[in-house]
Design a protein around this motif. Structure first.
Motif, PDB file in Angstrom:
ATOM      1  N   HIS A 128       1.224  -1.713  -0.244  1.00  0.00           N
ATOM      2  CA  HIS A 128      -0.254   0.197   0.179  1.00  0.00           C
ATOM      3  C   HIS A 128       0.778   1.214   0.371  1.00  0.00           C
ATOM      4  O   HIS A 128       2.200   1.337   0.504  1.00  0.00           O
ATOM      5  CB  HIS A 128      -0.966   0.122   1.428  1.00  0.00           C
ATOM      6  N   HIS A 130       0.108   5.026   1.008  1.00  0.00           N
ATOM      7  CA  HIS A 130      -0.554   6.497   1.915  1.00  0.00           C
ATOM      8  C   HIS A 130      -0.161   8.399   1.603  1.00  0.00           C
ATOM      9  O   HIS A 130       0.713   7.984   0.607  1.00  0.00           O
ATOM     10  CB  HIS A 130      -0.758   6.818   3.441  1.00  0.00           C
ATOM     11  N   GLU A 134       5.741   8.108   6.669  1.00  0.00           N
ATOM     12  CA  GLU A 134       5.618   6.533   7.898  1.00  0.00           C
ATOM     13  C   GLU A 134       6.851   6.840   7.767  1.00  0.00           C
ATOM     14  O   GLU A 134       7.748   6.185   7.299  1.00  0.00           O
ATOM     15  CB  GLU A 134       5.116   5.539   7.234  1.00  0.00           C
ATOM     16  N   HIS A 173       4.069   0.846   0.021  1.00  0.00           N
ATOM     17  CA  HIS A 173       5.240  -0.889   0.944  1.00  0.00           C
ATOM     18  C   HIS A 173       4.190  -1.990   1.296  1.00  0.00           C
ATOM     19  O   HIS A 173       3.807  -2.250   1.546  1.00  0.00           O
ATOM     20  CB  HIS A 173       6.252   0.622   2.129  1.00  0.00           C
TER      21      HIS A 173
HETATM   22 MN    MN Z   1       2.258   2.354   5.389  1.00  0.00          MN
END
Ligand code: MN
Ligand code: MN
Length: 421
Positions: A128, A130, A134, A173
């Motif tokens: 996924h 986003h 992160e 990732h």
């Molecule tokens: Mn993530």
């Protein structure tokens, strides 16, 4: 009526509370033990004012004695800067679980959201990406992480306890737990509105692309991509599979004809020497200076020994989001204009300090206190109260704080992140 029985009668207890000092003194005169507990006539009303005869969540109260009985220096209305993963909903699926603290439940935390996740051995956090960067700290166990860089080159690494990773916004990732018992980790996102329920999952996207388009995109017959459409409507998210093969095997297979990515998306904090070390603790600073990929999140990993104090300080460049890894501590945040509040923190808790607001963190337990200071910033920056007043004309400082030259002379002459040293 014997004194013990009187104590147990709710009516008697309430009457004593209402009538205050007089009743308390009367009881004290009747019972020598009570007389010893009463330090002075002036203190009695104050003690009565602190009593709490009504309903109480005893577990929460015990976890936060400084909220229940604040230091006398606390004052004013202050926005809540405590939250905890321990009271957050856990989304449990085959292969692991996640829980989160975002601005939805923690309104002060506009800059940063946190996620705590567990993956079993073989459990996968689906491929996924986003719309937030992160940053991660491995808390227990081991995991295999994968990504590609901006040139489409492959990154596959195994990470263990006290290792970090960073995936920039939009970088795809995955994370998979390794033997023997998978892993648990903390994720930190540079957006308070981030939610694990709103990430781009490969299976979710593929499943919501028309079959003929997906087949055309991959250059394969529709029949061969049919299984994609058996995935649950919201994608896998977390799901159980077998433990992956040896790292080298996965790296070779993922690289294909391209070289492996030269970008280090991981950071071996477990092998890092402290940036600051005193006899009371250690601080490791990890930011874009030593972890170049981490351009939007800076971190300090802090260890404070029992009795030690993360000194009075502030941060010029960003709000501070905290995660408590181990132990027990308290923090007072000074909100200016006479406002200050003290709050206790235990393992699994989250704290927040708005940019430039003065604060300290004191170890109030009997084990090492370990916590993270996280910032939505390329660099860690802090200023020390001791450093400031010892590098300001002495007369000026003495006039403000009403302290003597001798006292000023004993104050540390430099930043000591953890005191006493
Ligand atoms: Mn993530
Ligand atoms: Mn701080």
């Amino acid at each position: 009526m014997p004194q013990d029985e009187a104590e147990q009668q709710p009516g008697v207890a309430r009457r004593r509370l209402l009538t205050g000092t007089a009743s308390y003194l009367a009881t004290a005169m009747l019972n020598p033990a009570h007389a010893q507990e009463l330090p002075s006539a002036e203190k009695a009303p104050r003690n009565q004012s602190r009593t709490d005869p009504g309903p109480e969540n005893r577990e929460l109260q015990a976890a936060s004695p400084n909220a229940f009985l604040p230091p006398e220096t606390d004052h004013g209305e202050v926005q809540t800067f405590w939250n905890s993963f321990s009271s957050a909903h856990r989304r449990i699926q085959e292969g692991g679980w996640s829980r989160q603290v975002t601005v939805e439940d923690f309104p002060i935390s506009k800059d940063i959201a946190g996620v705590n996740m567990r993956l079993t051995a073989g459990g996968i956090r689906e491929l996924h990406w986003h719309n937030a960067a992160e940053w991660a700290l491995m808390l227990t166990g081991r995991a295999r992480i994968t990504a590609i860089d901006d040139e489409g080159r492959s990154f596959v690494k195994d990470v263990g306890v006290n290792d970090l990773w960073f995936f920039p916004t939009g970088t795809p990732h995955s994370i998979q737990g390794l033997a023997p018992d998978g892993c648990e980790f903390l994720l930190v996102f540079d957006d308070g509105k981030f939610s694990e329920g709103n990430t781009t999952l490969i299976s979710d996207w593929a499943r919501h692309t028309p079959r003929e388009v997906l087949a055309k995109n991959f250059g394969v017959p529709e029949s061969e991509i049919a299984p994609v459409y058996t995935v649950p409507p919201e994608g896998h998210y977390i799901f159980q599979q077998a433990v992956p093969p040896a790292l080298e095997e996965d790296q070779r297979a993922a690289a294909g004809s391209k070289p492996l990515s030269p970008v280090a998306f991981d950071f071996a904090m477990h092998a890092m020497e402290p940036t600051y070390k005193t006899k009371s603790g250690e601080v490791r600073v990890i930011d874009s200076r030593n972890f170049p990929v981490s351009t939007t999140i800076a971190a300090a990993h802090v260890v404070v020994k029992p009795g030690g104090l993360r000194e009075l300080h502030w941060h010029q460049n960003a709000d501070e989001w905290q995660y408590y890894v181990q132990g027990r501590g308290r923090m007072t945040v000074f909100f200016n204009g006479g406002k200050a509040r003290t709050q206790d923190f235990n393992a699994g808790d989250v704290g927040y300090v708005p940019r430039t607001f003065g604060h300290y963190i004191e170890n109030t337990g009997n084990t090492d206190l370990i916590f993270l200071e996280m910032f939505k910033a390329p660099r860690f920056e802090d200023l020390s109260l001791s450093d400031w007043i010892s590098h300001t004309p002495p007369e000026l400082v003495m006039q403000h704080l009403k302290i003597s030259r001798e006292t000023l002379a004993r104050i540390p002459k430099r930043k000591l992140p953890v005191v006493p040293a």
